[in-house]
Design an enzyme around this catalytic site. Sequence first.
Site, PDB file in Angstrom:
ATOM      1  N   VAL A  61       0.808  -1.223   0.000  1.00  0.00           N
ATOM      2  CA  VAL A  61       0.000   0.000   0.000  1.00  0.00           C
ATOM      3  C   VAL A  61       0.839   1.270   0.000  1.00  0.00           C
ATOM      4  CG1 VAL A  61      -2.005  -1.061   1.108  1.00  0.00           C
ATOM      5  CG2 VAL A  61      -0.213  -0.023   2.534  1.00  0.00           C
ATOM      6  N   TYR A  62       2.147   1.153   0.175  1.00  0.00           N
ATOM      7  CA  TYR A  62       2.989   2.343   0.158  1.00  0.00           C
ATOM      8  C   TYR A  62       3.043   2.878  -1.274  1.00  0.00           C
ATOM      9  CZ  TYR A  62       4.792   0.986   4.806  1.00  0.00           C
ATOM     10  OH  TYR A  62       4.923   0.643   6.133  1.00  0.00           O
ATOM     11  N   SER A  63       2.384   4.004  -1.484  1.00  0.00           N
ATOM     12  CA  SER A  63       2.332   4.638  -2.808  1.00  0.00           C
ATOM     13  C   SER A  63       1.889   3.644  -3.883  1.00  0.00           C
ATOM     14  CB  SER A  63       3.694   5.262  -3.176  1.00  0.00           C
ATOM     15  OG  SER A  63       4.031   6.268  -2.247  1.00  0.00           O
TER      16      SER A  63
END
Length: 345
Positions: A61-63
Site C-alpha cells: 500500500v505504500y504509494s
Amino acid sequence: MEYRSLGSSGLKVPALSFGTGTFAGSGPLFGAWGRTDVAEARRLVDICLESGVNLFDSADVYSEGASEEVLGAAIKGRRGEILISTKAGLPTGEGANDRGTSRSRLIQVVDDALRRLGTDYIDIFQLHAFDASTPIEEVLGTLDTLVTAGKLRYVGVSNFSGWQIMKSLAIADRHNLPRYVANQVYYSLIGRDYEWDLMPLGADQGLGALVWSPLGWGRLTGKVRRDRPLPELSRLHDTADFGPPVDNEHLLKVIDALGEVAEETEKTIPQVALNWLLRRPTVSSVIIGARNEEQLRQNLGAIGWSLTDQQIEKLDKASLKEAPYPHFPYRRQEGFALLDPPLAG
C-alpha cells in the site's frame, strides 16, 4: 551494528532497519512523507549497508506499490546482502477481492510484490491487518504453500490484537503450519500501549517486535517543543490525522524529558527516543525512516551508546500512562511483570 534474533527464529536482523514509506511518495499520506526516487534511494541504501543496516521494510500500500518498485531498483545487483520485509492485506482497490488475506489474494499479492521488488523470495512477509472474513486455517495454509514454494522465508503480522495472534498461533501449532515470528507494531515513548498486552505475548510466544513510527508519527523529531510552535512546513500538518492520537500535554511532558536527556548525553532528541526503544524487551529491530542523507545519518546515531539507568528512569516516568483494565490491577503488584525491566516502566 548490533544484530538480534527475530523472535524465536534463527534469522538475525539489525537493531535498526530502514522503512521505505518515503520511496516514490504519492497521495496525501505518502506524498507528505517523501518522494525519494531511485537514485536517492540507492544512495540511502548505500549508507545503510555501510552502517550494517541490511533490513529494508515496505508494503504493497505504500504509494500503491511504487515504494516496492523503487526499493527493488535500488537494491538491484546486491540482493544477497539484503533482507526484505514487506506487508500485504490492506485494501488496494475497490474490488471485492482487493482486500484481506484470502488464499486467492495472498497468492496474487505475493507474486505482485516479488515482481515489483525484482526478487524471487521475501525474507519477512507480514499480514498488514487481521482478516475476520477469512478462516485462519485458510490464511496459514496459504502461507505454508508460499513458504514451501520458497517465495517466503519467515512470516509475521502487523496491527493484530493479542487474541488474533494467539488464535493464529494455536491453529498453527495444531496443524503444523508456519508460526508467526514477527510482530510489526507501533511503539514509542508517546505510544506505549504495546507493553500492556502484545509485549508479554511476544515474550511468551517468541514474536520479535519490528517497531514502526518509533518517533511517534514525527512528533519526537525535536521540531515540536513546549516553547516552540510546529514549523510551518512540517509534514505533521498534513499527516497528523493519519497517526495514533496523543494528548498534547502528555506529548510535551515526554519532550521535556527527552530534551533534558539529550543535553546530558549530547545527543539529539530523536537519537535518545530511538535508543530508549532499543533497550526495551522483545524489540528485534526499530524501523527508521529518512527523506534524505542527513536525516538517515542522524537516526543511525541512535546506536553504539547507551542511556544510563537514571536517564531511562526519567524517560519512563515522563512517558508512563496507567494501563487500562484488565491490566492495571496486576501491574501494581510487585513482581507480577513477566519481563525485566518491568513493562510499566
